[in-house]
Design a protein around this motif. Structure first.
Motif, PDB file in Angstrom:
ATOM      1  N   ALA A 157      -0.709  -6.190   0.661  1.00  0.00           N
ATOM      2  CA  ALA A 157      -0.648  -4.888   1.328  1.00  0.00           C
ATOM      3  C   ALA A 157      -0.490  -3.764   0.308  1.00  0.00           C
ATOM      4  CB  ALA A 157       0.499  -4.877   2.342  1.00  0.00           C
ATOM      5  N   LYS A 158       0.307  -3.999  -0.741  1.00  0.00           N
ATOM      6  CA  LYS A 158       0.480  -2.988  -1.795  1.00  0.00           C
ATOM      7  C   LYS A 158      -0.848  -2.661  -2.462  1.00  0.00           C
ATOM      8  CE  LYS A 158       5.219  -3.999  -3.240  1.00  0.00           C
ATOM      9  NZ  LYS A 158       6.050  -4.617  -4.312  1.00  0.00           N
ATOM     10  N   GLY A 159      -1.638  -3.693  -2.712  1.00  0.00           N
ATOM     11  CA  GLY A 159      -2.889  -3.496  -3.433  1.00  0.00           C
ATOM     12  C   GLY A 159      -4.065  -3.057  -2.590  1.00  0.00           C
ATOM     13  N   LEU A 160      -3.985  -3.298  -1.276  1.00  0.00           N
ATOM     14  CA  LEU A 160      -5.169  -3.075  -0.447  1.00  0.00           C
ATOM     15  C   LEU A 160      -5.035  -1.993   0.616  1.00  0.00           C
ATOM     16  CD1 LEU A 160      -6.105  -6.824   0.229  1.00  0.00           C
ATOM     17  CD2 LEU A 160      -7.205  -5.256  -1.396  1.00  0.00           C
ATOM     18  N   SER A 161      -3.819  -1.589   0.941  1.00  0.00           N
ATOM     19  CA  SER A 161      -3.660  -0.726   2.104  1.00  0.00           C
ATOM     20  C   SER A 161      -2.865   0.531   1.768  1.00  0.00           C
ATOM     21  CB  SER A 161      -3.012  -1.532   3.242  1.00  0.00           C
ATOM     22  OG  SER A 161      -3.202  -0.872   4.477  1.00  0.00           O
ATOM     23  N   THR A 162      -2.243   1.112   2.777  1.00  0.00           N
ATOM     24  CA  THR A 162      -1.544   2.384   2.633  1.00  0.00           C
ATOM     25  C   THR A 162      -0.179   2.213   1.967  1.00  0.00           C
ATOM     26  OG1 THR A 162      -0.372   2.247   4.748  1.00  0.00           O
ATOM     27  CG2 THR A 162      -2.629   3.126   4.799  1.00  0.00           C
ATOM     28  N   ASP A 163       0.449   3.317   1.614  1.00  0.00           N
ATOM     29  CA  ASP A 163       1.775   3.276   1.001  1.00  0.00           C
ATOM     30  C   ASP A 163       2.829   2.696   1.946  1.00  0.00           C
ATOM     31  OD1 ASP A 163       0.774   4.371  -1.325  1.00  0.00           O
ATOM     32  OD2 ASP A 163       1.432   6.415  -0.861  1.00  0.00           O
ATOM     33  N   ASP A 164       2.641   2.867   3.248  1.00  0.00           N
ATOM     34  CA  ASP A 164       3.597   2.365   4.238  1.00  0.00           C
ATOM     35  C   ASP A 164       3.362   0.900   4.601  1.00  0.00           C
ATOM     36  OD1 ASP A 164       4.857   4.850   4.426  1.00  0.00           O
ATOM     37  OD2 ASP A 164       3.463   5.534   5.981  1.00  0.00           O
ATOM     38  N   SER A 165       2.214   0.366   4.257  1.00  0.00           N
ATOM     39  CA  SER A 165       1.847  -0.985   4.682  1.00  0.00           C
ATOM     40  C   SER A 165       2.745  -2.095   4.156  1.00  0.00           C
ATOM     41  CB  SER A 165       0.383  -1.263   4.325  1.00  0.00           C
ATOM     42  OG  SER A 165      -0.443  -0.416   5.096  1.00  0.00           O
ATOM     43  N   PRO A 166       3.158  -2.069   2.876  1.00  0.00           N
ATOM     44  CA  PRO A 166       4.028  -3.158   2.409  1.00  0.00           C
ATOM     45  C   PRO A 166       5.311  -3.289   3.233  1.00  0.00           C
ATOM     46  CG  PRO A 166       3.156  -1.951   0.543  1.00  0.00           C
ATOM     47  CD  PRO A 166       2.780  -1.178   1.782  1.00  0.00           C
ATOM     48  N   ARG A 167       5.936  -2.161   3.534  1.00  0.00           N
ATOM     49  CA  ARG A 167       7.159  -2.189   4.339  1.00  0.00           C
ATOM     50  C   ARG A 167       6.879  -2.696   5.753  1.00  0.00           C
ATOM     51  NH1 ARG A 167       9.549   3.348   5.157  1.00  0.00           N
ATOM     52  NH2 ARG A 167       8.168   3.234   6.914  1.00  0.00           N
TER      53      ARG A 167
END
Length: 139
Positions: free
Chosen positions: A109-119
């Protein structure tokens, strides 16, 4: 980057593309396996795509139940794909520790999506991990 990490990313790519195109992920993957236009596909990628596809209805139900305030259709498509792979590993991949399944999904998620996605991914998978043993008992 380890072989399984690369395989997970490739699985997310295939699941994402299939979702966007409205086609079956296993069919899309099998078209790629025989193609000379793409690099060879790792067996773990195949296993993940087949597993997610086989359990997709249950995976999507669980994601919907535990993604507070978000429907599957409302969340970013990349997050959906990452969650599907992460949840498959969490519940059905016996050789992958729960923490590894969650950590790998968060990194994707960190590498592929938005800043909020990892959380967001961490929260959904973390809530499911709490009851993972109960869920595995009825799968």
């Amino acid at each position: 980057m380890g072989a399984r990490t690369k395989a997970r990313k490739r699985a997310v790519d295939v699941i994402y593309e299939a979702d966007q195109r409205g086609v079956d992920a296993v069919t899309l993957l099998s078209d790629r396996v025989g193609s000379t236009d793409v690099p060879p596909i790792n067996e773990y990628t195949v296993s993940l795509v087949e597993g997610v596809t086989a359990h997709r209805a249950r995976i999507d139900d669980l994601i919907s139940e535990h993604s507070e305030g978000w429907t599957l259709q409302r969340m970013p498509a990349v997050d959906r794909a990452v969650l599907r792979v992460g949840l498959y590993e969490l519940l059905w991949a016996a050789d992958v520790p729960d923490a590894v399944a969650i950590d790998e999904a968060v990194e994707l998620a960190k590498g592929l999506s938005t800043d909020d996605s990892p959380r967001f991914v961490n929260g959904v998978l973390g809530r499911i991990a709490v009851i993972a043993d109960q869920l595995r008992a009825v799968l």
